[in-house]
Design an enzyme around this catalytic site. Structure first.
Site, PDB file in Angstrom:
ATOM      1  N   SER A 175     -58.384 -15.876  22.883  1.00  0.00           N
ATOM      2  CA  SER A 175     -58.087 -14.519  22.441  1.00  0.00           C
ATOM      3  C   SER A 175     -58.843 -14.192  21.145  1.00  0.00           C
ATOM      4  O   SER A 175     -59.146 -13.024  20.867  1.00  0.00           O
ATOM      5  CB  SER A 175     -56.577 -14.435  22.197  1.00  0.00           C
ATOM      6  OG  SER A 175     -56.095 -13.192  22.503  1.00  0.00           O
ATOM      7  N   ALA A 202     -49.091 -15.567  17.955  1.00  0.00           N
ATOM      8  CA  ALA A 202     -49.265 -16.961  18.386  1.00  0.00           C
ATOM      9  C   ALA A 202     -50.145 -17.078  19.638  1.00  0.00           C
ATOM     10  O   ALA A 202     -50.117 -16.183  20.476  1.00  0.00           O
ATOM     11  CB  ALA A 202     -47.881 -17.567  18.677  1.00  0.00           C
ATOM     12  N   PRO A 203     -50.962 -18.136  19.736  1.00  0.00           N
ATOM     13  CA  PRO A 203     -51.061 -19.271  18.803  1.00  0.00           C
ATOM     14  C   PRO A 203     -51.919 -19.025  17.569  1.00  0.00           C
ATOM     15  O   PRO A 203     -52.098 -19.933  16.760  1.00  0.00           O
ATOM     16  CB  PRO A 203     -51.689 -20.367  19.680  1.00  0.00           C
ATOM     17  CG  PRO A 203     -52.499 -19.617  20.689  1.00  0.00           C
ATOM     18  CD  PRO A 203     -51.753 -18.352  20.968  1.00  0.00           C
ATOM     19  N   GLY A 205     -55.132 -16.902  17.225  1.00  0.00           N
ATOM     20  CA  GLY A 205     -56.572 -16.627  17.257  1.00  0.00           C
ATOM     21  C   GLY A 205     -56.973 -15.439  16.386  1.00  0.00           C
ATOM     22  O   GLY A 205     -57.935 -15.505  15.617  1.00  0.00           O
ATOM     23  N   LYS A 288     -52.106  -4.575  27.780  1.00  0.00           N
ATOM     24  CA  LYS A 288     -52.224  -5.309  29.048  1.00  0.00           C
ATOM     25  C   LYS A 288     -51.795  -4.368  30.171  1.00  0.00           C
ATOM     26  O   LYS A 288     -50.656  -3.901  30.172  1.00  0.00           O
ATOM     27  CB  LYS A 288     -51.308  -6.543  29.060  1.00  0.00           C
ATOM     28  CG  LYS A 288     -51.145  -7.259  27.720  1.00  0.00           C
ATOM     29  CD  LYS A 288     -52.262  -8.188  27.407  1.00  0.00           C
ATOM     30  CE  LYS A 288     -52.079  -8.825  26.038  1.00  0.00           C
ATOM     31  NZ  LYS A 288     -53.268  -9.514  25.553  1.00  0.00           N
TER      32      LYS A 288
HETATM   33  C1  LIG Z   1     -51.507 -13.007  24.249  1.00  0.00           C
HETATM   34  S1  LIG Z   1     -50.476 -13.791  23.139  1.00  0.00           S
HETATM   35  C2  LIG Z   1     -51.231 -13.445  21.589  1.00  0.00           C
HETATM   36  C3  LIG Z   1     -52.472 -14.235  21.350  1.00  0.00           C
HETATM   37  C4  LIG Z   1     -52.987 -14.084  19.951  1.00  0.00           C
HETATM   38  N1  LIG Z   1     -53.518 -12.751  19.697  1.00  0.00           N
HETATM   39  C5  LIG Z   1     -54.055 -15.091  19.647  1.00  0.00           C
HETATM   40  O1  LIG Z   1     -55.162 -14.700  19.290  1.00  0.00           O
HETATM   41  O2  LIG Z   1     -53.796 -16.284  19.725  1.00  0.00           O
HETATM   42  C6  LIG Z   1     -49.081 -12.762  23.123  1.00  0.00           C
HETATM   43  C7  LIG Z   1     -48.013 -13.173  22.110  1.00  0.00           C
HETATM   44  O3  LIG Z   1     -47.115 -12.087  21.971  1.00  0.00           O
HETATM   45  C8  LIG Z   1     -45.883 -12.652  21.601  1.00  0.00           C
HETATM   46  N2  LIG Z   1     -44.816 -11.657  21.727  1.00  0.00           N
HETATM   47  C9  LIG Z   1     -44.431 -10.979  22.843  1.00  0.00           C
HETATM   48  N3  LIG Z   1     -43.383 -10.171  22.537  1.00  0.00           N
HETATM   49  C10 LIG Z   1     -43.154 -10.320  21.212  1.00  0.00           C
HETATM   50  C11 LIG Z   1     -42.221  -9.754  20.294  1.00  0.00           C
HETATM   51  N4  LIG Z   1     -41.320  -8.838  20.697  1.00  0.00           N
HETATM   52  N5  LIG Z   1     -42.251 -10.138  19.017  1.00  0.00           N
HETATM   53  C12 LIG Z   1     -43.159 -11.056  18.585  1.00  0.00           C
HETATM   54  N6  LIG Z   1     -44.056 -11.631  19.409  1.00  0.00           N
HETATM   55  C13 LIG Z   1     -44.059 -11.270  20.697  1.00  0.00           C
HETATM   56  C14 LIG Z   1     -45.745 -13.844  22.507  1.00  0.00           C
HETATM   57  O4  LIG Z   1     -44.822 -14.776  21.951  1.00  0.00           O
HETATM   58  C15 LIG Z   1     -47.174 -14.380  22.551  1.00  0.00           C
HETATM   59  O5  LIG Z   1     -47.341 -15.434  21.634  1.00  0.00           O
END
Ligand SMILES: C[S@@+](CC[C@H](N)C(=O)[O-])C[C@H]1O[C@@H](n2cnc3c(N)ncnc32)[C@H](O)[C@@H]1O
Length: 335
Positions: A175, A202-203, A205, A288
């Site tokens: 990501s 998370a994680p 990026g 998404k």
């Molecule tokens: C696609 S990942 C993000 C990747 C991140 N941008 C990276 O570069 O590593 C989506 C993240 O959104 C988080 N997420 C989804 N709903 C959330 C919420 N209501 N509050 C905080 N985090 C949330 C998930 O836990 C997940 O880690």
């Protein structure tokens, strides 16, 4: 006009150009669509197109030398009356889904360079084999191979700004590449000392991408940070719900990042709260559309009065080279 896109997204691009309305698709293949009649005027903002070759010519040849020779003859013909004094982009592209086509086009490009050097050494020396950065109109040479015996070539192109980015071994996710690419599209990136709120971090990026530039990041996610984002001195991890997170009274973040796997309309509403509240100056947001109607979502982003784009001086919506079933909004708010 020939539009290029990520393979697999040709029909979404076709529907987008029909709705623009820019034209109708009369041929397509892996990573490209060709428009028959095209509406007059500048190329409108497109999300799924990576670039548009304006008034392309179709050139065929059953060998590397034949293709290179015909391309060189055509290119020389287009130079009549044009003075080239500065560097010009020479951009050659083939869909990666057709094995061996990129290598073959590389050979045609090499042979073309030899021929051009012989015929017009001064112009050949000014060629730069790189895309101009960002969204812009460009003049140069743009070649796209659709198969082993056929290319489309144009002297003018509209560029959406998408490009393949270099990975970083310390980046905790792929990501990371999306936000790196988004900075190119926006033409701006976090600077040392700027502040970033990363929702759904998370994680890590995106957080890592900002922190490595010297920005101070608050990474909001219940999940763990990893790799270069874990224990980074400029990343503060908060295990909170990103929909509830707010800046302190009077606080304004330089950047809002948002990359949550959530209902894209809910995410869009959240981002609009941030832009209406002027809680950030710039944003990079990924929506998404896996379970949603991508074009309806795009329409809402572009035309709803409740879209964060309404609050922007500069904004773009792009299906990035590194995006999958998602597109990315970048913007800078009006001051
Ligand atoms: C696609 S990942 C993000 C990747 C991140 N941008 C990276 O570069 O590593 C989506 C993240 O959104 C988080 N997420 C989804 N709903 C959330 C919420 N209501 N509050 C905080 N985090 C949330 C998930 O836990 C997940 O880690």
């Amino acid at each position: 006009m020939l539009l290029t896109c990520q393979s697999g997204f040709e029909s979404l691009l076709g529907a987008e150009v029909a709705a623009a309305p820019l034209g109708t698709v009369d041929a397509s293949g892996a990573g490209w669509v060709r428009l028959g009649a095209v509406a007059a005027g500048p190329v409108p903002e497109l999300c799924f197109a990576h670039r548009a070759l304006i008034d392309p010519v179709e050139i065929s040849g059953d060998s590397v030398n034949a293709l290179a020779g015909r391309l060189c003859d055509w290119f020389m013909g287009t130079l009549r009356g044009e003075k080239i004094d500065g560097v010009w982009p020479s951009v050659w592209q083939a869909p990666i889904e057709i094995p061996g086509l990129g290598k073959r086009l590389g050979s045609v490009e090499g042979e073309f360079a030899v021929l051009l050097k012989k015929r017009l050494s001064r112009v050949a020396k000014l060629a730069v084999a790189d895309l101009p950065r960002g969204t812009c109109a460009a003049r140069g040479l743009f070649v796209f191979a659709t198969d082993f015996g056929r290319v489309y070539a144009a002297r003018s192109a509209w560029l959406g700004g998408q490009r393949r980015m270099a990975d970083d071994p310390a980046a905790p996710s792929r990501s990371y590449l999306k936000t790196e690419e988004a900075f190119v599209v926006l033409g701006r990136e976090p600077a040392p000392g700027e502040t970033v709120a990363d929702l759904g971090a998370a994680p890590g990026g995106w957080s890592y991408s900002a922190a490595k530039r010297g920005a101070q990041v608050v990474a909001i996610d219940n999940g763990p940070l990893k790799g270069g984002a874990l224990d980074h001195p400029r990343i503060e991890h908060r295990q909170e719900d990103a929909f509830r997170f707010r800046p302190l009274a009077g606080q304004r973040y330089d950047w809002l990042f948002c990359d949550m796997v959530e209902d894209p309309k809910r995410v869009l509403d959240l981002v609009t709260q941030w832009t209406r509240g002027r809680w950030c100056r710039h944003f990079v947001v990924n929506l998404k559309f896996g379970h949603a109607d991508a074009l309806a979502l795009l329409d809402q982003v572009r035309h709803s009065s409740e879209s964060p784009l309404r609050d922007c001086a500069v904004a773009q919506v792009r299906h990035l080279f590194h995006d999958r079933e998602e597109f990315t909004l970048v913007g800078t708010l009006r001051d």
